[in-house]
Design an enzyme around this catalytic site. Structure first.
Site, PDB file in Angstrom:
ATOM      1  N   GLY A 240       0.759  -1.243   0.000  1.00  0.00           N
ATOM      2  CA  GLY A 240       0.000   0.000   0.000  1.00  0.00           C
ATOM      3  C   GLY A 240       0.786   1.286   0.000  1.00  0.00           C
ATOM      4  N   GLY A 276       3.866  -3.643  -3.694  1.00  0.00           N
ATOM      5  CA  GLY A 276       3.808  -3.793  -5.145  1.00  0.00           C
ATOM      6  C   GLY A 276       4.281  -2.501  -5.779  1.00  0.00           C
ATOM      7  N   ARG A 277       3.373  -1.509  -5.772  1.00  0.00           N
ATOM      8  CA  ARG A 277       3.608  -0.248  -6.463  1.00  0.00           C
ATOM      9  C   ARG A 277       4.934   0.424  -6.083  1.00  0.00           C
ATOM     10  NH1 ARG A 277      -0.955   2.853  -7.986  1.00  0.00           N
ATOM     11  NH2 ARG A 277      -2.055   1.763  -6.318  1.00  0.00           N
ATOM     12  N   CYS A 343     -12.397   3.028 -29.214  1.00  0.00           N
ATOM     13  CA  CYS A 343     -13.636   3.766 -29.486  1.00  0.00           C
ATOM     14  C   CYS A 343     -14.394   4.108 -28.209  1.00  0.00           C
ATOM     15  CB  CYS A 343     -14.518   2.943 -30.403  1.00  0.00           C
ATOM     16  SG  CYS A 343     -13.630   2.495 -31.879  1.00  0.00           S
TER      17      CYS A 343
END
Ligand code: LLP
Length: 422
Positions: A240, A276-277, A343
């Site tokens: 986190g 992680g980040r 799109c």
């Protein structure tokens, strides 16, 4: 600190020219700096000094086996959330005794696979899951190691989609119910070895206070559990810790480490972390090419060859990613939206951003996409998923080839009954 830097006016990853990789690999592609991955891993690991701890890199952030292997070689364990991630972890050579399995919806097959593999522990998120893991271990004639994920009800002050430690979130077991579950498991679930407690509260958290608050609550629980004779050996703090995308000023790992140690130093537990980040986020970029530029009534658009299927974060969370030119040879600036070919109007990487005056054929680097970039990519609009490349000093290699059209329809079929019904 990362190793994407300009030499003269050209952007390099470590000692390799990014334009040269683009020339050989085509665009778009994800590019990871091995030096940055390793540097960030150790900065995080060092933050806890001599306190007993295991860093279990969170596979979901970036699950390429080349990236996993990089961390495993540095001594990392892994945090997984699915059978697929366990398979990747094992392919990359992860030591099972350093693998923790989190997630609210583990299936029977995933549970059995993990028990057979001999992982360190399951982070259990509901009372039904506790019983299911016990039953699986009984079927296999063995014991399963578990910790309970407790929801501490603290506000991590982050994007609502990625905050997990509030009562209203689907994660974990409420703190006041957790003791009952532990006691029930101790008395009735004989194939469980209860060894830990877990509290992941969210992602991209930019202050230490929410972590400290969660740990204060968890500490109280651990004391009560020990009073019940339940020995908690592992305290899983989750992941986190946030990074700088734009102007955020998250604490350095060293400051985060001090805050965690301050709360846990007298607890006599082995700490587990699931970052992680903070490790991979700034170690990866997405390189894309400008296809077209166009001007509508009062808006400029830069249309690039990467899209929301390659990088979903801006569309999904409205998140900011810096955009750098691969060659800083432009004069002039423009305020424009950077958009992809998909799109949908939600297909953008930047809105009303001041940028160099890009023109068709220029390469751009979308920064800080090493975490939740490729991992969240898809084939939407039947677009081939991008290549992934890793650089180590002056060497580079494709660690996932660009998908082909054959890859796109792999596994699909046209049933005979369609023809019969014609
Ligand atoms: N452990 C558990 C149980 C988690 O759920 C997560 C992330 C982590 C560890 C790693 O968290 P980190 O250190 O990376 O913050 N797709 C979103 C982020 C989702 C996070 C999900 N769980 C994004 O792109 O921002």
């Amino acid at each position: 600190m990362h190793y994407f830097q300009y030499k003269d006016k050209e952007l390099f990853c470590e000692d390799v020219s990014i334009a040269e990789i683009a020339e050989k690999v085509g665009t778009p592609f994800y590019l990871y700096s091995h030096g940055t991955l390793v540097r960030h891993y150790h900065a995080f690991d060092r933050a806890f000094g001599t306190a007993p701890h295991i860093v279990c890199y969170s596979v979901k952030a970036n699950s390429n086996i080349g990236v996993l292997k990089t961390f495993i070689n540095e001594g990392s364990g892994l945090d997984i959330v699915s059978g697929g991630e366990l398979y990747r972890a094992l392919q990359a050579g992860a030591p099972p005794e350093k693998v923790v399995f989190s997630g609210v919806g583990k299936s029977n097959e995933e549970i059995e696979y993990a028990i057979k593999t001999g992982i360190l522990m399951f982070n259990v998120e509901s009372s039904q899951e506790l019983r299911r893991i016990n039953a699986a271990a009984e079927r296999l004639g063995t014991m399963a190691r578990v910790s309970i994920r407790v929801n501490p009800d603290v506000d991590p002050k982050t994007h609502p989609y990625i905050s997990t430690g509030l009562k209203k979130n689907k994660f974990g077991i409420e703190a006041d119910k957790a003791i009952g579950e532990y006691v029930y498991a101790r008395d009735n679930l004989k194939n469980l070895d209860i060894i830990g407690i877990d509290t992941h509260i969210g992602s991209q958290i930019t202050e230490t206070a929410p972590f400290s608050d969660a740990l204060k609550k968890t500490k109280g629980l651990v004391n009560k559990l020990r009073g019940e004779g339940i020995n908690i050996e592992y305290l899983d703090v989750g992941g986190g810790l946030g990074i700088t995308y734009d102007k955020e000023e998250p604490p350095y790992p060293s400051k985060y480490g001090k805050a965690i140690i301050a709360e846990t130093k007298d607890m006599d537990v082995t700490l587990i972390f699931e970052p992680g980040r903070v490790i991979v986020g700034n170690a990866g970029i997405l390189v894309s090419k400008v296809l077209y530029t166009k001007t509508a009534s009062n808006k400029n658009f830069i249309i690039v060859d990467a899209a929301m299927n390659d990088l979903a974060r801006p569309s999904l969370y409205g998140s900011y990613h810096a955009i750098w030119p691969v060659n800083k040879d432009k004069t002039g600036e423009i305020t424009a939206d950077v958009v992809g070919p998909v799109c949908e109007s939600g297909d953008f990487f930047a809105k009303d951003r001041e940028l160099p005056l890009f023109s068709s054929g220029d390469l751009i680097a979308v920064m800080s996409v090493g975490a939740y970039g490729f991992a969240m990519s898809s084939n939407y609009n039947s677009r081939c998923r991008a290549a992934e490349v890793m650089v180590l000093r002056d060497k580079w290699e494709v660690i996932r080839r660009r998908e082909s059209f054959e890859d796109i329809i792999r596994g699909e079929s046209m049933p005979d009954f369609i023809e019969e019904a014609k």
